[in-house]
Scaffold this motif. Structure first.
Motif, PDB file in Angstrom:
ATOM      1  N   THR A 231       0.862  -1.129  -0.058  1.00  0.00           N
ATOM      2  CA  THR A 231      -0.016  -0.028  -0.043  1.00  0.00           C
ATOM      3  C   THR A 231       0.773   1.071  -0.140  1.00  0.00           C
ATOM      4  O   THR A 231       0.620   2.439  -0.646  1.00  0.00           O
ATOM      5  CB  THR A 231      -0.819   0.083   1.224  1.00  0.00           C
ATOM      6  N   VAL A 232       1.968   1.269   0.769  1.00  0.00           N
ATOM      7  CA  VAL A 232       3.033   2.275   0.912  1.00  0.00           C
ATOM      8  C   VAL A 232       3.501   2.667  -0.818  1.00  0.00           C
ATOM      9  O   VAL A 232       3.542   3.507  -1.236  1.00  0.00           O
ATOM     10  CB  VAL A 232       3.982   2.187   1.728  1.00  0.00           C
ATOM     11  N   ASP A 233       3.599   1.642  -1.418  1.00  0.00           N
ATOM     12  CA  ASP A 233       4.013   1.600  -2.917  1.00  0.00           C
ATOM     13  C   ASP A 233       3.092   1.741  -3.681  1.00  0.00           C
ATOM     14  O   ASP A 233       3.518   1.479  -4.985  1.00  0.00           O
ATOM     15  CB  ASP A 233       5.088   0.471  -2.966  1.00  0.00           C
ATOM     16  N   ALA A 234       1.785   1.958  -3.448  1.00  0.00           N
ATOM     17  CA  ALA A 234       0.932   1.856  -4.375  1.00  0.00           C
ATOM     18  C   ALA A 234       1.004   2.588  -5.817  1.00  0.00           C
ATOM     19  O   ALA A 234       1.573   3.830  -5.648  1.00  0.00           O
ATOM     20  CB  ALA A 234      -0.495   2.510  -4.117  1.00  0.00           C
ATOM     21  N   THR A 235       1.145   2.155  -7.004  1.00  0.00           N
ATOM     22  CA  THR A 235       1.640   2.732  -8.065  1.00  0.00           C
ATOM     23  C   THR A 235       0.515   3.754  -8.691  1.00  0.00           C
ATOM     24  O   THR A 235      -0.633   3.524  -8.754  1.00  0.00           O
ATOM     25  CB  THR A 235       1.765   1.804  -9.198  1.00  0.00           C
ATOM     26  N   LYS A 236       0.929   5.211  -8.833  1.00  0.00           N
ATOM     27  CA  LYS A 236       0.192   6.170  -9.306  1.00  0.00           C
ATOM     28  C   LYS A 236       0.326   6.320 -10.724  1.00  0.00           C
ATOM     29  O   LYS A 236       1.551   6.643 -11.198  1.00  0.00           O
ATOM     30  CB  LYS A 236       0.381   7.445  -8.685  1.00  0.00           C
ATOM     31  N   VAL A 237      -0.813   6.049 -11.552  1.00  0.00           N
ATOM     32  CA  VAL A 237      -0.585   6.216 -13.082  1.00  0.00           C
ATOM     33  C   VAL A 237      -1.523   7.203 -13.581  1.00  0.00           C
ATOM     34  O   VAL A 237      -2.514   7.108 -12.977  1.00  0.00           O
ATOM     35  CB  VAL A 237      -0.835   4.969 -13.826  1.00  0.00           C
ATOM     36  N   THR A 238      -1.006   8.184 -14.348  1.00  0.00           N
ATOM     37  CA  THR A 238      -1.847   9.142 -15.063  1.00  0.00           C
ATOM     38  C   THR A 238      -2.079   8.720 -16.481  1.00  0.00           C
ATOM     39  O   THR A 238      -1.105   8.374 -17.213  1.00  0.00           O
ATOM     40  CB  THR A 238      -1.226  10.379 -14.876  1.00  0.00           C
ATOM     41  N   VAL A 239      -3.578   9.131 -16.795  1.00  0.00           N
ATOM     42  CA  VAL A 239      -3.784   8.733 -18.180  1.00  0.00           C
ATOM     43  C   VAL A 239      -4.070   9.937 -18.952  1.00  0.00           C
ATOM     44  O   VAL A 239      -4.649  10.929 -18.361  1.00  0.00           O
ATOM     45  CB  VAL A 239      -4.999   7.744 -18.316  1.00  0.00           C
ATOM     46  N   VAL A 240      -3.136  10.184 -20.074  1.00  0.00           N
ATOM     47  CA  VAL A 240      -3.599  11.543 -21.046  1.00  0.00           C
ATOM     48  C   VAL A 240      -4.102  10.764 -22.223  1.00  0.00           C
ATOM     49  O   VAL A 240      -3.318  10.005 -23.001  1.00  0.00           O
ATOM     50  CB  VAL A 240      -2.493  12.401 -21.097  1.00  0.00           C
ATOM     51  N   ALA A 241      -5.223  11.414 -22.741  1.00  0.00           N
ATOM     52  CA  ALA A 241      -5.678  10.750 -24.133  1.00  0.00           C
ATOM     53  C   ALA A 241      -6.279  12.043 -24.792  1.00  0.00           C
ATOM     54  O   ALA A 241      -6.594  12.937 -24.340  1.00  0.00           O
ATOM     55  CB  ALA A 241      -6.998   9.881 -23.753  1.00  0.00           C
ATOM     56  N   ALA A 242      -6.399  11.718 -26.013  1.00  0.00           N
ATOM     57  CA  ALA A 242      -7.067  12.837 -26.901  1.00  0.00           C
ATOM     58  C   ALA A 242      -8.547  13.076 -26.577  1.00  0.00           C
ATOM     59  O   ALA A 242      -8.715  14.236 -26.402  1.00  0.00           O
ATOM     60  CB  ALA A 242      -7.074  12.415 -28.497  1.00  0.00           C
ATOM     61  N   ASP A 243      -9.413  12.102 -26.535  1.00  0.00           N
ATOM     62  CA  ASP A 243     -10.821  12.523 -26.035  1.00  0.00           C
ATOM     63  C   ASP A 243     -11.210  11.813 -24.796  1.00  0.00           C
ATOM     64  O   ASP A 243     -10.416  10.999 -24.009  1.00  0.00           O
ATOM     65  CB  ASP A 243     -11.749  11.923 -27.155  1.00  0.00           C
ATOM     66  N   ASN A 244     -11.882  12.439 -23.915  1.00  0.00           N
ATOM     67  CA  ASN A 244     -12.155  12.347 -22.516  1.00  0.00           C
ATOM     68  C   ASN A 244     -12.799  10.815 -22.634  1.00  0.00           C
ATOM     69  O   ASN A 244     -12.575  10.228 -21.598  1.00  0.00           O
ATOM     70  CB  ASN A 244     -12.996  13.553 -22.045  1.00  0.00           C
ATOM     71  N   ALA A 245     -13.863  10.455 -23.437  1.00  0.00           N
ATOM     72  CA  ALA A 245     -14.345   9.049 -23.278  1.00  0.00           C
ATOM     73  C   ALA A 245     -13.314   8.150 -23.332  1.00  0.00           C
ATOM     74  O   ALA A 245     -13.422   7.090 -22.522  1.00  0.00           O
ATOM     75  CB  ALA A 245     -15.486   9.132 -24.590  1.00  0.00           C
ATOM     76  N   LEU A 246     -12.260   8.314 -24.343  1.00  0.00           N
ATOM     77  CA  LEU A 246     -11.338   7.240 -24.484  1.00  0.00           C
ATOM     78  C   LEU A 246     -10.563   7.201 -22.933  1.00  0.00           C
ATOM     79  O   LEU A 246     -10.119   6.130 -22.412  1.00  0.00           O
ATOM     80  CB  LEU A 246     -10.502   7.336 -25.608  1.00  0.00           C
ATOM     81  N   ALA A 247     -10.166   8.484 -22.377  1.00  0.00           N
ATOM     82  CA  ALA A 247      -9.401   8.425 -21.171  1.00  0.00           C
ATOM     83  C   ALA A 247     -10.183   7.651 -20.153  1.00  0.00           C
ATOM     84  O   ALA A 247      -9.461   7.030 -19.508  1.00  0.00           O
ATOM     85  CB  ALA A 247      -9.185   9.982 -20.879  1.00  0.00           C
ATOM     86  N   GLN A 248     -11.335   8.086 -19.990  1.00  0.00           N
ATOM     87  CA  GLN A 248     -12.297   7.484 -18.996  1.00  0.00           C
ATOM     88  C   GLN A 248     -12.159   5.920 -18.806  1.00  0.00           C
ATOM     89  O   GLN A 248     -12.107   5.064 -18.239  1.00  0.00           O
ATOM     90  CB  GLN A 248     -13.882   7.817 -19.069  1.00  0.00           C
ATOM     91  N   ARG A 249     -12.379   5.449 -20.361  1.00  0.00           N
ATOM     92  CA  ARG A 249     -12.660   3.933 -20.527  1.00  0.00           C
ATOM     93  C   ARG A 249     -11.176   3.354 -20.175  1.00  0.00           C
ATOM     94  O   ARG A 249     -11.022   2.240 -19.729  1.00  0.00           O
ATOM     95  CB  ARG A 249     -12.850   3.937 -21.961  1.00  0.00           C
ATOM     96  N   SER A 250     -10.285   3.955 -20.701  1.00  0.00           N
ATOM     97  CA  SER A 250      -8.759   3.231 -20.403  1.00  0.00           C
ATOM     98  C   SER A 250      -8.612   3.157 -18.969  1.00  0.00           C
ATOM     99  O   SER A 250      -8.249   2.344 -18.460  1.00  0.00           O
ATOM    100  CB  SER A 250      -7.871   4.337 -21.099  1.00  0.00           C
ATOM    101  N   ALA A 251      -8.823   4.466 -18.160  1.00  0.00           N
ATOM    102  CA  ALA A 251      -8.555   4.468 -16.905  1.00  0.00           C
ATOM    103  C   ALA A 251      -9.180   3.308 -16.165  1.00  0.00           C
ATOM    104  O   ALA A 251      -8.715   2.499 -15.148  1.00  0.00           O
ATOM    105  CB  ALA A 251      -9.081   5.767 -16.246  1.00  0.00           C
ATOM    106  N   THR A 252     -10.531   3.133 -16.554  1.00  0.00           N
ATOM    107  CA  THR A 252     -11.222   1.959 -15.846  1.00  0.00           C
ATOM    108  C   THR A 252     -10.846   0.658 -16.209  1.00  0.00           C
ATOM    109  O   THR A 252     -10.727  -0.333 -15.210  1.00  0.00           O
ATOM    110  CB  THR A 252     -12.942   1.890 -16.521  1.00  0.00           C
ATOM    111  N   THR A 253     -10.475   0.414 -17.700  1.00  0.00           N
ATOM    112  CA  THR A 253      -9.927  -0.904 -17.843  1.00  0.00           C
ATOM    113  C   THR A 253      -8.594  -1.142 -17.257  1.00  0.00           C
ATOM    114  O   THR A 253      -8.397  -2.269 -16.624  1.00  0.00           O
ATOM    115  CB  THR A 253      -9.338  -0.891 -19.445  1.00  0.00           C
ATOM    116  N   ILE A 254      -7.561  -0.283 -17.353  1.00  0.00           N
ATOM    117  CA  ILE A 254      -6.208  -0.239 -16.391  1.00  0.00           C
ATOM    118  C   ILE A 254      -6.612  -0.734 -14.981  1.00  0.00           C
ATOM    119  O   ILE A 254      -6.188  -1.646 -14.365  1.00  0.00           O
ATOM    120  CB  ILE A 254      -5.532   0.964 -16.410  1.00  0.00           C
ATOM    121  N   SER A 255      -7.509   0.089 -14.280  1.00  0.00           N
ATOM    122  CA  SER A 255      -7.693  -0.041 -12.955  1.00  0.00           C
ATOM    123  C   SER A 255      -8.379  -1.463 -12.778  1.00  0.00           C
ATOM    124  O   SER A 255      -7.879  -2.178 -11.677  1.00  0.00           O
ATOM    125  CB  SER A 255      -8.751   0.813 -12.427  1.00  0.00           C
ATOM    126  N   THR A 256      -9.331  -1.908 -13.236  1.00  0.00           N
ATOM    127  CA  THR A 256      -9.841  -3.175 -13.302  1.00  0.00           C
ATOM    128  C   THR A 256      -8.853  -4.256 -13.413  1.00  0.00           C
ATOM    129  O   THR A 256      -8.826  -5.168 -12.809  1.00  0.00           O
ATOM    130  CB  THR A 256     -11.104  -3.367 -14.117  1.00  0.00           C
TER     131      THR A 256
END
Lengths: 444, 349
Positions: free
Chosen positions: A50-75
């Protein structure tokens, strides 16, 4: 009557002088501490994770893609970690990966440089519509985070392609659902449930751990018995004792006294380990937060297996300890103990190695020669548990091996008492094999 | 120091020793019928170790209630005999009986054994191990504890009761060893070289303890190569050499067994050349305090007295039996020099 009284008196002395030593106290404390630490390892690892929980930032061209990508990565990444190893923190509400969405790539990269996040996953759509991923991170390109994100990127890309082929999201789910797959006995007569993959691994580890414990009991406390014999011989207290007690009483008293010390030390370890294992979920929830999960009693740990562990441990100790005592009686100096007990050390180590290899699958536990070896009295304490815990051994096989073991103990004690009777008053040159044989035949 | 103890024992008034001997005889006779068969009888022991014939027909009898000295050089077979008597070893042939029954049929508490190589648990407190040994002989732990403390007081080491044995001096460890031998009240005590390693004060203390045990009706057998100790303490002795019995019997009979007497003489003059120059006289002991001489057959001891008077005031003149040491030298040959040194060193250490 006097016979039993003397055995008790000798066992009592062996016991009290040992538990009074500082090395016993320290040794037991260290063992208990070690076992508790191992039992609580999931919590410790979780805490570190938990101390080392990896923080990843997603940057995408359109917001919908970014949202979906974030969900996919997280799940995908958090769930994947959870299924793979039972010790992961996934079940406690503390994800391995924390995914956030940003809009400006330069600012996000700046944040990674400053150490506020582990990396930035930038997603761009090229002219032909395919997605291109770039991972900005100080972590090595071949590292765990990068390879996990590559897997996630593939999933995102596939999902995106399916979108562009106009396959609805509901159908996409069925596309990736796992196929039905099962393992069954080749012999139609066998009806007992076959062991599941994950469960079998757990039980192998259980048998593996028990075999290590039995091996340690035999080697460590067997050496104690041998050393205690040599100590009495080298300090010449032996003759004084032998005027009062018979060699057999001395031998039996020593084995029981040291055995009781072994039993107490192991009881302390097993109880401490058990308590720690049962308390582990509670401690975990306190330390890491989140709800307490079910207690983690290892799969396959049945009362029967525990009973067999105790039986093989005690019988194995009795068998080896009486021979260790006999070997000790043949030498007069502490320096010679190791060479005198060498045969027992070799045999027990051999049995232990084969037993461990068989129970961890490096050797085929079903092969004929291993099955045969599990009946051999000097080896069965190290080998039978592995076959029992994985359900290969039939009850009658266990019974036969126990009967053979007990019979061998009777023989070993008889031989040991005879060697001991002669050996304890033998000073000077260590007798060779022939001399020992002659002594055995002729007695004193 | 050894010489001092030596001289002391020899100068002890013989009348006192005689009284003690008579006491023993009278007591033995008073016990009448029982004592006749209660003896420890060792009959024709043979034992071979590989090519070495360790015992070659050893037989002797120890009367109950007596102090018995078992004499011989190192390697003569003393320890082997004792181990066989105690049943620690089996003889190739021969038998040991006590009170008419085979020795090994008696309960272990009948026997007390002090091996030559002293042995106690180095790391165990003194009282704890005394209690442990006594409990092996069937004594209750509580009684053993009480009596062990009494003995420790007696031997002036009460303050060491709870100390670990290895912290005690060698002499004090020996005392503990002796207590371990007698604490359970054995009827027969077998002690291998009990005086080795003790200083004169502790030797005296141990001798007193021996005599007390004898007065309690115990039978004491001890081996030694310090023959003066045996002569002072023992009612009977056996001399063995190379596994064979040389002679055995009451100390007086053994001393008379050479068939001749010796003359002990001392004059005020240090110069003893007059004695050495006398024909028919062999000086067997040339001490500062007195000289012991063997007189040839046909020569009257009176001639030596005459010569002594002529050579100055006579301090001592005695016609008597040879000392055990003299007998030993005549029957076995002189002890090796290194054994003497060892014995002497042992007494001083």
């Amino acid at each position: 009557m006097n016979r039993a009284a003397n055995i008790i008196a000798i066992a009592r002395r062996e016991f009290t002088i040992r538990i009074r030593t500082r090395s016993f106290t320290v040794g037991t404390l260290l063992l208990v501490l070690g076992v508790v630490l191992i039992a609580l390892l999931p919590t410790v690892i979780g805490k570190i994770d938990t101390v080392d929980a990896t923080k990843v930032t997603v940057v995408a061209a359109d917001n919908a893609l970014a949202q979906r990508s974030a969900t996919t990565i997280s799940t995908l990444l958090n769930a994947g970690a959870g299924a793979g190893q039972s010790g992961s923190s996934a079940g406690i509400g503390q994800p391995d990966f924390v995914v956030s969405i940003a809009t400006g790539l330069p600012a996000a990269r700046e944040a990674v440089v400053r150490g506020e996040a582990s990396g930035v996953l930038s997603i761009e759509r090229s002219a032909d519509g395919t997605l291109a991923f770039t991972f900005y991170s100080n972590d090595p390109a071949s590292g765990r985070t990068a390879s996990l994100l590559q897997q996630a990127a593939n999933a995102i890309a596939v999902g995106d392609r399916l979108d562009r082929l106009s396959i609805p999201a509901s159908q996409q789910a069925t596309l990736f659902s796992p196929a039905a797959f099962s393992v069954a006995w080749p012999d139609p007569a066998r009806t007992e449930p076959i062991q599941g993959g994950a469960a079998a691994v757990g039980q192998d580890m259980l048998a593996f751990g028990m075999t290590i414990l039995i091996f340690m009991i035999v080697i460590m406390y067997g050496n104690w018995v041998a050393m205690s014999v040599v100590e009495e011989k080298s300090s010449r207290v032996m003759e004084v004792v032998l005027n009062a007690a018979t060699p057999f009483q001395l031998l039996a008293g020593k084995v029981f006294g040291v055995g009781l010390v072994a039993f107490i030390q192991y009881a302390a370890v097993v109880v401490a380990g058990g308590v720690a294992l049962l308390a582990q979920p509670t401690i975990e929830s306190v330390v890491l937060g989140g709800a307490a999960s079910a207690s983690m009693v290892p799969q396959g740990l049945t009362p029967g297996l525990l009973l067999l562990f105790g039986l093989y441990g005690i019988l194995g100790f009795l068998l080896y300890a009486s021979l260790y005592a006999a070997a000790g009686s043949l030498v007069s100096r502490m320096e010679d103990v190791n060479s005198a007990v060498m045969p027992m050390t070799l045999i027990s180590t051999g049995g232990y190695m084969i037993g461990v290899y068989a129970s961890t699958g490096l050797l085929d536990a079903r092969s004929g020669w291993i099955t045969a070896l599990t009946f051999v009295p000097f080896l069965s304490p190290f080998m039978m548990l592995g076959r029992v815990s994985t359900g290969i051994a039939q009850p009658w096989e266990v019974a036969v091996s126990l009967v053979l073991l007990v019979a061998m103990i009777v023989v070993a004690i008889w031989v040991a008492a005879r060697i001991y009777t002669v050996g304890v008053l033998l000073y000077g040159q260590r007798p060779g094999t022939r001399a020992v044989w002659r002594l055995l035949r002729e007695g004193m | 120091m050894a010489a001092l103890a030596d001289a002391g024992s020899r100068n002890r008034p013989s009348s006192l020793r005689l009284t003690q001997r008579l006491d023993t005889r009278v007591r033995a006779r008073a016990d009448g019928e029982t004592t006749g068969r209660m003896a420890l009888i060792i009959e024709d022991l043979h034992k071979r170790f590989g090519s070495v014939q360790a015992l070659d027909g050893i037989s002797f009898t120890v009367q109950p209630g007596e102090v018995f000295g078992f004499l011989g050089a190192n390697g003569a077979g003393k320890t082997t005999t004792m181990r066989i008597v105690l049943g620690l070893m089996k003889p190739d042939s021969g038998s040991v009986t006590w009170d008419g029954r085979p020795a090994h049929d008696w309960p272990r508490r009948t026997w007390g054994y002090m091996p030559e190589e002293r042995g106690l648990y180095a790391k165990m407190p003194v009282v704890d191990q005394l209690v442990h040994f006594a409990s092996l002989y069937g004594m209750s732990r509580q009684r053993a504890r009480t009596e062990a403390r009494e003995w420790l007081v007696r031997f002036r080491i009460a303050d060491k009761a709870n100390a670990r044995l290895e912290t005690l001096s060698k002499g004090n460890q020996q005392k503990v060893q002796y207590i371990a031998t007698i604490l359970h009240g054995p009827d027969v005590l077998l002690m291998d070289e009990p005086f080795v390693g003790l200083d004169p004060v502790n030797v005296a203390m141990l001798k007193a303890a021996f005599l007390e045990m004898r007065d309690r009706g115990k039978t004491l057998v001890f081996s030694t190569h310090q023959l003066d100790q045996a002569e002072e303490l023992c009612d009977s002795v056996a001399i063995i050499d190379h596994g064979r019995l040389v002679t055995a019997g009451s100390t007086r009979d053994v001393r008379r067994s050479t068939g001749h007497q010796v003359v002990r003489v001392a004059t005020a003059r240090d110069d003893q050349s007059w004695l050495e120059s006398m024909p028919g006289v062999t000086v067997t002991r040339d001490g500062v305090d007195y000289a012991e001489v063997q007189v040839a057959d046909g020569l009257s001891p009176q001639r030596i007295l005459d010569a002594a008077i002529a050579n100055g005031p006579v301090l001592r003149f005695e016609v008597g039996d040879p000392s055990l040491e003299q007998v030993f030298v005549e029957r076995v040959g002189a002890l090796e020099d290194d054994e003497r040194t060892l014995a002497a060193a042992g007494a001083v250490a």
